[in-house]
Every structure is written in structure tokens, then in C-alpha cells.
Design a protein around this motif. Sequence first.
Motif, PDB file in Angstrom:
ATOM      1  N   LYS A  69       0.834  -1.209   0.000  1.00 14.16           N
ATOM      2  CA  LYS A  69       0.000   0.000   0.000  1.00 14.16           C
ATOM      3  C   LYS A  69       0.871   1.262   0.000  1.00 14.16           C
ATOM      4  CE  LYS A  69      -4.362  -1.541   1.945  1.00 14.16           C
ATOM      5  NZ  LYS A  69      -4.386  -2.250   3.244  1.00 14.16           N
ATOM      6  N   GLN A  70       1.805   1.354   0.977  1.00 17.09           N
ATOM      7  CA  GLN A  70       2.610   2.582   1.060  1.00 17.09           C
ATOM      8  C   GLN A  70       4.083   2.274   1.250  1.00 17.09           C
ATOM      9  OE1 GLN A  70       0.588   5.059   4.120  1.00 17.09           O
ATOM     10  NE2 GLN A  70       0.105   6.256   2.312  1.00 17.09           N
ATOM     11  N   VAL A  71       4.905   3.075   0.567  1.00 14.71           N
ATOM     12  CA  VAL A  71       6.353   2.880   0.666  1.00 14.71           C
ATOM     13  C   VAL A  71       6.986   4.097   1.342  1.00 14.71           C
ATOM     14  CG1 VAL A  71       8.491   2.595  -0.645  1.00 14.71           C
ATOM     15  CG2 VAL A  71       6.395   1.484  -1.437  1.00 14.71           C
ATOM     16  N   VAL A  72       7.820   3.831   2.344  1.00 15.30           N
ATOM     17  CA  VAL A  72       8.567   4.921   2.985  1.00 15.30           C
ATOM     18  C   VAL A  72      10.045   4.596   2.843  1.00 15.30           C
ATOM     19  CG1 VAL A  72       9.092   6.054   5.184  1.00 15.30           C
ATOM     20  CG2 VAL A  72       6.752   5.391   4.664  1.00 15.30           C
ATOM     21  N   VAL A  73      10.831   5.581   2.405  1.00 14.10           N
ATOM     22  CA  VAL A  73      12.265   5.316   2.301  1.00 14.10           C
ATOM     23  C   VAL A  73      13.011   6.031   3.427  1.00 14.10           C
ATOM     24  CG1 VAL A  73      12.133   5.079  -0.193  1.00 14.10           C
ATOM     25  CG2 VAL A  73      12.868   7.234   0.756  1.00 14.10           C
ATOM     26  N   VAL A  74      14.090   5.382   3.909  1.00 17.24           N
ATOM     27  CA  VAL A  74      14.933   6.003   4.929  1.00 17.24           C
ATOM     28  C   VAL A  74      16.285   6.253   4.277  1.00 17.24           C
ATOM     29  CG1 VAL A  74      15.984   5.750   7.206  1.00 17.24           C
ATOM     30  CG2 VAL A  74      13.733   4.786   6.771  1.00 17.24           C
ATOM     31  N   ALA A  75      16.666   7.522   4.189  1.00 21.25           N
ATOM     32  CA  ALA A  75      17.892   7.875   3.472  1.00 21.25           C
ATOM     33  C   ALA A  75      18.729   8.817   4.319  1.00 21.25           C
ATOM     34  CB  ALA A  75      17.529   8.543   2.150  1.00 21.25           C
ATOM     35  N   SER A  76      19.929   9.142   3.818  1.00 24.59           N
ATOM     36  CA  SER A  76      20.736  10.072   4.601  1.00 24.59           C
ATOM     37  C   SER A  76      21.588  11.006   3.766  1.00 24.59           C
ATOM     38  CB  SER A  76      21.648   9.323   5.554  1.00 24.59           C
ATOM     39  OG  SER A  76      22.596   8.619   4.795  1.00 24.59           O
ATOM     40  N   GLY A  77      22.185  10.513   2.708  1.00 26.82           N
ATOM     41  CA  GLY A  77      23.179  11.348   2.039  1.00 26.82           C
ATOM     42  C   GLY A  77      24.529  10.871   2.500  1.00 26.82           C
ATOM     43  N   LYS A  78      24.802  11.009   3.764  1.00 24.41           N
ATOM     44  CA  LYS A  78      26.104  10.615   4.307  1.00 24.41           C
ATOM     45  C   LYS A  78      26.067   9.181   4.841  1.00 24.41           C
ATOM     46  CE  LYS A  78      30.154  12.486   5.716  1.00 24.41           C
ATOM     47  NZ  LYS A  78      30.717  12.426   4.379  1.00 24.41           N
ATOM     48  N   GLY A  79      27.193   8.474   4.760  1.00 20.69           N
ATOM     49  CA  GLY A  79      27.247   7.141   5.323  1.00 20.69           C
ATOM     50  C   GLY A  79      27.539   7.204   6.811  1.00 20.69           C
ATOM     51  N   GLY A  80      27.231   6.123   7.505  1.00 23.74           N
ATOM     52  CA  GLY A  80      27.618   6.027   8.910  1.00 23.74           C
ATOM     53  C   GLY A  80      26.805   6.860   9.897  1.00 23.74           C
ATOM     54  N   VAL A  81      25.640   7.372   9.482  1.00 21.11           N
ATOM     55  CA  VAL A  81      24.864   8.188  10.426  1.00 21.11           C
ATOM     56  C   VAL A  81      23.814   7.391  11.174  1.00 21.11           C
ATOM     57  CG1 VAL A  81      25.204  10.327   9.131  1.00 21.11           C
ATOM     58  CG2 VAL A  81      23.192   8.929   8.672  1.00 21.11           C
ATOM     59  N   GLY A  82      23.671   6.102  10.798  1.00 24.11           N
ATOM     60  CA  GLY A  82      22.715   5.267  11.524  1.00 24.11           C
ATOM     61  C   GLY A  82      21.416   5.078  10.781  1.00 24.11           C
ATOM     62  N   LYS A  83      21.483   5.131   9.452  1.00 24.29           N
ATOM     63  CA  LYS A  83      20.297   4.969   8.611  1.00 24.29           C
ATOM     64  C   LYS A  83      19.664   3.606   8.774  1.00 24.29           C
ATOM     65  CE  LYS A  83      21.974   5.636   4.783  1.00 24.29           C
ATOM     66  NZ  LYS A  83      22.515   4.345   5.120  1.00 24.29           N
ATOM     67  N   SER A  84      20.502   2.551   8.624  1.00 23.91           N
ATOM     68  CA  SER A  84      19.984   1.182   8.702  1.00 23.91           C
ATOM     69  C   SER A  84      19.417   0.901  10.076  1.00 23.91           C
ATOM     70  CB  SER A  84      21.091   0.170   8.404  1.00 23.91           C
ATOM     71  OG  SER A  84      21.561   0.355   7.092  1.00 23.91           O
ATOM     72  N   THR A  85      20.108   1.364  11.116  1.00 20.42           N
ATOM     73  CA  THR A  85      19.621   1.163  12.479  1.00 20.42           C
ATOM     74  C   THR A  85      18.255   1.826  12.636  1.00 20.42           C
ATOM     75  OG1 THR A  85      21.916   1.285  13.194  1.00 20.42           O
ATOM     76  CG2 THR A  85      20.252   1.366  14.910  1.00 20.42           C
ATOM     77  N   THR A  86      18.155   3.066  12.132  1.00 21.61           N
ATOM     78  CA  THR A  86      16.890   3.801  12.244  1.00 21.61           C
ATOM     79  C   THR A  86      15.790   3.087  11.470  1.00 21.61           C
ATOM     80  OG1 THR A  86      18.127   5.858  12.395  1.00 21.61           O
ATOM     81  CG2 THR A  86      15.783   6.039  11.913  1.00 21.61           C
ATOM     82  N   ALA A  87      16.097   2.655  10.233  1.00 16.71           N
ATOM     83  CA  ALA A  87      15.090   1.984   9.396  1.00 16.71           C
ATOM     84  C   ALA A  87      14.604   0.729  10.088  1.00 16.71           C
ATOM     85  CB  ALA A  87      15.685   1.630   8.043  1.00 16.71           C
ATOM     86  N   ASP A  88      15.550  -0.024  10.621  1.00 11.78           N
ATOM     87  CA  ASP A  88      15.274  -1.274  11.293  1.00 11.78           C
ATOM     88  C   ASP A  88      14.352  -1.038  12.494  1.00 11.78           C
ATOM     89  OD1 ASP A  88      17.146  -3.295  13.509  1.00 11.78           O
ATOM     90  OD2 ASP A  88      15.701  -4.001  12.024  1.00 11.78           O
ATOM     91  N   VAL A  89      14.748  -0.121  13.351  1.00 11.01           N
ATOM     92  CA  VAL A  89      13.991   0.132  14.566  1.00 11.01           C
ATOM     93  C   VAL A  89      12.641   0.758  14.250  1.00 11.01           C
ATOM     94  CG1 VAL A  89      14.011   1.469  16.683  1.00 11.01           C
ATOM     95  CG2 VAL A  89      16.061   0.305  15.955  1.00 11.01           C
ATOM     96  N   LEU A  90      12.626   1.637  13.247  1.00 15.42           N
ATOM     97  CA  LEU A  90      11.396   2.302  12.826  1.00 15.42           C
ATOM     98  C   LEU A  90      10.362   1.288  12.377  1.00 15.42           C
ATOM     99  CD1 LEU A  90      10.486   5.232  12.263  1.00 15.42           C
ATOM    100  CD2 LEU A  90      11.159   4.869   9.914  1.00 15.42           C
ATOM    101  N   THR A  91      10.828   0.335  11.555  1.00 17.08           N
ATOM    102  CA  THR A  91       9.917  -0.671  11.016  1.00 17.08           C
ATOM    103  C   THR A  91       9.307  -1.481  12.136  1.00 17.08           C
ATOM    104  OG1 THR A  91      11.484  -0.839   9.215  1.00 17.08           O
ATOM    105  CG2 THR A  91       9.717  -2.441   9.248  1.00 17.08           C
TER     106      THR A  91
END
Lengths: 226, 263
Positions: free
Chosen positions: B31-53
Amino acid sequence: QVGILDADLCGPSIPHMLRPQERAVLQCARGWLPVPAGHTLPIALMSIGFLLERPDDAVVWRGPRKNALIKQFITDVAWGDLDFLLVDTPPGTSDEHISTVEALRPHQPLGAILVTTPQAVSVGDVRRELTFCRKAGLRVLGIVENMSGFVCPHCSECTNIFSKGGGEELAKHAGVPFLGRIPLDPQLSQSLEEGRDFIQEFPKSSAFPALTHIAQQILDTSQGSS
Amino acid sequence: SSSSGDEALRDKRARILSRGLPKQKPIEGVKQVVVVASGKGGVGKSTTADVLTITCFILKQTKEVGLLDADIYGPSIPKMMNLKGNPELTPKNLMRPLKNYGIACMSMGFLIEETAPVVWRGLMVMSAVEKLLRQVDWGQLDYLVIDMPPGTGDVQLSVSQNIPIAGAVIVSTPQDVALLDARKGAEMFRKVHVPVLGLVQNMSVFQCPKCKHETHIFGADGVRDLAKTLGLDILGDVPLHVNIRETCDSGQPVVISQPQSVA
């Protein structure tokens, strides 16, 4: 004489960190002139950051365009006589990395320094980077474990926020030199942010001894090779 | 007259230029897609995406949530979600996502060995991303969270051009260099017409476990200032806490294993 080539086209950080007085990239008969870092230091810089109209313009390019620019940074910049050229690459093993290695091949690079933070997810990615270097025939000079530990300025208790030892373990496992551990250093980070004279401030920071030790090992390796 | 002639020429040019661009097609069942991005590496994007989900899943128990790891070069989701192994294929030859903590996950990490690098140029990456998006049996999902790689390149473009995205969350640490890249990330989303839902300030402050003294290791409030400049909301402010890293490394996301912690 040292040159720094910022191969991170999407997120160029070198112009911000070293903040040279004159950002214009001038041309001469031999090509683009690298931007001097200033502070009377013998450091020359090249980054896409200097070529953008505004520093926060996004570079949303696909591979072929990125490849072309990286090749130009290596062959069409009048670097002059350098003792060392350092190339700062973006994360990953993509277009930028393949192009950099290919363009540098005729110049016989000394090798690659791999930087990781101690935790497992970072070490996992750097393991892939190690394999990339092997496949590309690029010697691995060693692994650096960054952001390894934070010493509270108040009570001197050391907390391993991002864990500890992951980089060293990886180096041992992969049979490459472990160059050293660098602690989290708010002073260093702050002086880069506030545009203070980083070169003056840096020797007093807690990361300085670790970084000096790493630099010395690289210098020793280069002496050994020449 | 010449003005209608010019207009016709402009239209014709626009039509020709847009012929090469892919058409946006929604993913079946999502139904809906949300992307988690950053621009810079190493800021904790994957951790945030993981925990957010996972938080999404916990808060809305009746919703089906999926997590797609689009970081082809540095897939972190398998480790963070404690998942391993090659995905099975359905009778229709679609990959079955691996599930943990109630979340359906897909990542490049399930398709390659742990030490194998993905040394691909942009074109191959586009094709891989397409497979991870469409050749997966997602089932019926209310939300699909996509963890993007750092940068503003092929993957980001491919994802934005191929599927309709409800919104983007941009993660940054307070340092200037990270903010500069977050800003570029926001601009990129603007160029591809993806609404930016807001910014997350990560690694904002560290409290010494012994003396409780607070240090802003990476600076303070940089993300708040950027949000104000860009007219965006701050979706959250996450401190540096040993728990987050420890639980990520062991594949037990902090909201599940230690829900009472500060993080």
C-alpha cells in the motif's frame, strides 16, 4: 607535498573540513589546478565540492557521469610533484571505486587503508571491501578502527559506544596489518565544525597520538617500498 | 504564430526526453512505501530503518510491515534482524522474504556470501534493485520501509523513478559534514518529486553511564537548525547509547529486547 582527491561525488566533505580560503578551481595549460589547502601547508585539494555553483547542490548522477569525472580528477588535474596522493572514497564498492582503481593502476598505487568502526555491522561491510581490494589487485596497507571508545571528559570513564576490537579482529583474521585504534574525539569534530584552525587545534586532541602513529606506519611502509 | 510553434516544439522535446524514463508502477500488494535515506554514510540509517519498522509493527499490531534493504554494497539488515540464508522461491518464481519479529525482510545480504563484495557499476545495480523490489512475494503489506544506501546516485534514482513513494525520512548526525549531505539528500528527493516527511537527528548526545555527564560528541542541534531552514519536521532525536549498538550487533533490535531503555 601531499594531494587529497575527494572521490566522494555525492557527499564531498573535504572542502568543508579543510576550508581553503580560495575555492576556485583555476585552469592552466596542463589542466585543472588543485586548490591549495591554505595555512601555508603543502597540501593540494580536488573535490567536486569546489566545482558546484552552491555548496549544497545535490549531485544526482548515474555511474557513467561519475566515472568520467573521477578519471578527469586523476588525469586532467595538474597535481605537480607530489610525495603522496590520498584518495578519499565514498562507502561501498561501486562505480567510484572501480573507476578510481582503474584510473590509478598505471600509477602503481602504494595501497589502500580501510577504515571501520568497531561494531559488527561495519566490520561486515569492510570485510567486503577487503575482498574488493584483493580482487582489484590493490594492496591493503592496513585497517584502522575508528570511533573506538569515548573517554568522558568529566570522569574519564571509557565507554565503548560502538564496541571495541572489531577492526583488530578483522585485521588478524584477514592477515593484514592493524594500524591502530582512534578514539571518539569531540574536540576534533568540533574544530572541524567551527572552522577553527584545525591544524593548530589538532595536535591537542585525543585522536592526535593515534593518528600520528598510523601516519608513521604508512610513511615507513612507503620508505620500504621505494 | 511563432509562440504556439515554440510551445509545440517544447512539448515535442519534453515527450522525446521522457521516452527513456521508466514509468512509475506500484509494487503489487504494497500500500505505502517509505524510504529512509541520509546522504552521508555512517549516520545510523539502517539502524533507524530497522527500529522504525519494528516500532511501526508494534504500534499498529494489525498492520503488515516489510523492510527492504536497498544497500546493495553494505547490506546491514540481515545482521540487525538476525536473519540468514537464501530466500526460497514460490511456484511463481518470486523470492519469499525472510521473516523475524513479524517483519518481512529482503536484502542483497541474503543473496551473497558474507565476505563477497558487490563490485558492480550502476547499470547492474539498477537491475538488482528492480529484482529486490518486484521479484519478491511481499504478500499484502500496509507499509514497506526501504533502507537506502548512502549517497544520491543510481539506487536512489532507480527506486524513486520506478515506484511511487509516500515519503522519505532523512537521518543525520549533528555534524556539518553530515548535514551538508542530508541537505543534498533532501534536494534529490525534491528533484524526483518524493515528499520528505522529516529529519531524524541521530547520535545527538551521549550520557556517561558512570557520572551521567552529557557530551555532544558530534555537535548539538545541527539537525534541528537544518530542519528549520528547509521547513521540515524533526521526527525524532536519538541519543548515543551503548544499548543500540549492542542489540544491533546481536540481532535483537533495542525496541524489542530493551523497550524500557532511553533509546
